[in-house]
Scaffold this active site. Structure first.
Site, PDB file in Angstrom:
ATOM      1  N   HIS A  98      -5.338   5.511  11.052  1.00  0.00           N
ATOM      2  CA  HIS A  98      -4.302   4.544  11.424  1.00  0.00           C
ATOM      3  C   HIS A  98      -3.554   5.174  12.588  1.00  0.00           C
ATOM      4  CE1 HIS A  98      -4.603   4.076   6.994  1.00  0.00           C
ATOM      5  NE2 HIS A  98      -4.253   2.826   7.171  1.00  0.00           N
ATOM      6  N   ASP A 101      -1.122   7.857  11.539  1.00  0.00           N
ATOM      7  CA  ASP A 101      -1.687   9.118  11.027  1.00  0.00           C
ATOM      8  C   ASP A 101      -1.789  10.149  12.147  1.00  0.00           C
ATOM      9  OD1 ASP A 101      -2.198   7.510   8.807  1.00  0.00           O
ATOM     10  OD2 ASP A 101      -4.293   7.164   9.384  1.00  0.00           O
TER      11      ASP A 101
HETATM   12  C1  3MF Z   1      -4.693   0.930   0.638  1.00  0.00           C
HETATM   13  C2  3MF Z   1      -5.875   1.293   1.434  1.00  0.00           C
HETATM   14  C3  3MF Z   1      -5.606   1.638   2.824  1.00  0.00           C
HETATM   15  C4  3MF Z   1      -6.655   1.099   3.741  1.00  0.00           C
HETATM   16  C5  3MF Z   1      -6.327   1.550   5.129  1.00  0.00           C
HETATM   17  C6  3MF Z   1      -7.334   1.010   6.110  1.00  0.00           C
HETATM   18  C7  3MF Z   1      -4.374   3.549   3.228  1.00  0.00           C
HETATM   19  O1  3MF Z   1      -5.019   0.789  -0.713  1.00  0.00           O
HETATM   20  O2  3MF Z   1      -6.987   1.357   0.959  1.00  0.00           O
HETATM   21  O3  3MF Z   1      -5.631   3.067   2.887  1.00  0.00           O
HETATM   22  O4  3MF Z   1      -7.917   1.601   3.409  1.00  0.00           O
HETATM   23  O5  3MF Z   1      -5.061   1.040   5.453  1.00  0.00           O
HETATM   24  O6  3MF Z   1      -7.458  -0.319   6.027  1.00  0.00           O
END
Ligand code: 3MF
Ligand code: MG
Length: 433
Positions: A98, A101
């Site tokens: 993301h 991140d």
């Molecule tokens: C939340 C998720 C997320 C998504 C991520 C990518 C943080 O339950 O699974 O992980 O995988 O945002 O889409």
């Protein structure tokens, strides 16, 4: 070179290895169904769980001590240094991130964008030097308080705008780094209470937002796949992208069924009351299977624990559906998995991924053996063989209720049930896992 993983050598395939800092089953060059294992599995490491998460939970704060934790660009670059050192140890072909991140939060959208562009160039240099490729990028439109009521579905148009602008920068970043896909998980695209929610308005906004994402993909010439990641709830009481079937309905409603596919997560499937293989088979049947987030939930707790997978029979059935659908095209196996907050050591991070990669390798090989044996497909085809007749096909193409009723009467059709043999099929599967 940082010292974080000091003393841990790149992992090798060593079936008789005495410890877990080796691959006992994941052998990237091993040929399975005519393709290298690495190219079947297409493993990716999730930047957020491995390098951004501090170990907090609703009842306690940070447990991990990481020298890169902080909010400066220098620390973001140190985080990237450590990330690529871990990638070199694991040797996996992909990673995912993301925006939040990899970059520190700025005071506004402009600073967020500057920070993102700077760290993307830094990561791009590492990729060019031989690091793994980007499986997918995505925007975090769920952590910052501005997104507390969602982004695409927010009642405030300025939040919709901020979210759309952020997605643009993340698509630009993903495109620049040659990402194979772009993912949207609508963690706050839902509601906490219907009492303040206009469902109709919000679903229209969500459809418009996604349509703009597709328009932009074509405008910039991004040839990756746009993926929606379904989840039924958490953090919302109800998330609009509830499961694969629900996403498909939304795609059809906005004419996007040929533009968008799904990134299916095991933990999310379970939260929605489905098995992982149900969601994968459904997506394959609807022509929208794209990629997976691989993890597991704790079956005694009712939330998304994002644990590393450790159940070979479970992942074997998932990979069976993936292989049966023809395998990944642009997708892969992203470990959306995080350590338990007490697993503090750098070696824990390596061993967790190595073990998960082995579990998936064993699952893949079991699934390939099942597919090569053909036993399930033979029995499945036999069960539907009656539909090959002219009369049966005619019911699907031109028959009417009246013509069918006339034939049932004329031919005195009175069908006798045939065993589904479920237990025998489960016995058969257990010969391979
Ligand atoms: C939340 C998720 C997320 C998504 C991520 C990518 C943080 O339950 O699974 O992980 O995988 O945002 O889409
Ligand atoms: Mg996920």
């Amino acid at each position: 070179m940082t010292a974080f993983f000091e003393g841990i050598a790149p992992l090798a395939y060593a079936p008789d290895a005495g410890d877990d800092l080796a691959f006992r089953h994941y052998n990237p060059d091993e040929i399975v169904l005519g393709k290298r294992m690495e190219d079947h599995l297409r493993f990716a490491v999730a930047w957020w769980h491995s390098f951004a998460w501090e170990g907090g939970d609703p009842f306690g704060g940070r447990t991990f001590e990481r020298p890169w934790f902080g909010s400066t660009m220098d620390l973001a670059k140190l985080k990237a240094d450590v990330a690529f050192e871990m990638f070199a140890i694991l040797g996996q072909p992909f990673f995912c991130f993301h925006d939040v991140d990899i970059r520190p939060e700025g005071a506004d959208f402009a600073e967020n964008t500057r920070n993102l562009e700077e760290i993307v160039d830094y990561i791009g240099e590492k990729m060019a030097a031989g690091g793994p490729k980007l499986l997918w990028g995505t925007a975090n439109l769920f952590s910052h308080r501005r997104f507390m009521s969602g982004a695409a579905t927010n009642p405030d148009p300025d939040v919709f705008a901020f979210g759309a602008a952020t997605v643009k920068t993340c698509m630009d970043a993903t495109h620049k780094l040659g990402g194979a896909n772009y993912v949207l998980w609508g963690g706050r695209e839902g509601y906490e209470t219907l009492l303040n929610t206009d469902l109709g308005r919000e679903s229209e906004q969500m459809g418009r937002f996604l349509s703009m994402v597709v328009e932009y993909k074509h405008k910039i010439g991004f040839d990756g796949t746009i993926l929606i990641e379904p989840k039924p709830q958490e953090p919302t009481k109800h998330q609009y992208d509830y499961d694969v079937s629900t996403v498909y309905g939304t795609l059809k409603r906005f004419g996007l069924e040929n533009e968008v596919k799904v990134n299916i997560e095991q933990g999310h499937a379970i939260l929605a009351g489905h098995s992982f293989e149900h969601e994968i088979a459904t997506a394959a049947a609807l022509g929208i299977f794209g990629s997976i987030d691989m993890n597991r939930n704790d079956y005694q707790s009712g939330w998304d624990t994002d644990q590393f997978p450790n159940n070979v029979p479970e992942v074997a059935l998932a990979y069976y559906e993936i292989l049966r659908a023809g395998g990944y095209t642009t997708g892969g196996t992203n470990f959306d998995s995080k350590l338990r907050r007490q697993s503090l050591d750098p070696a824990d991070l390596i061993a967790a991924h190595a073990g998960a990669m082995d579990v998936c390798a064993r699952g893949l090989k079991a699934a390939a053996a099942m597919l090569e044996d053909g036993g399930l497909e033979t029995r499945r085809a036999a069960r539907y063989a009656g539909w090959d007749s002219v009369e049966a096909q005619e019911m699907l193409t031109s028959g009417t209720l009246e013509s069918i009723a006339e034939r049932v009467t004329r031919e005195a059709i009175n069908p006798a049930p045939v065993s589904g043999q479920q237990e025998r099929l489960e016995n058969w599967v257990n010969r391979f896992v």
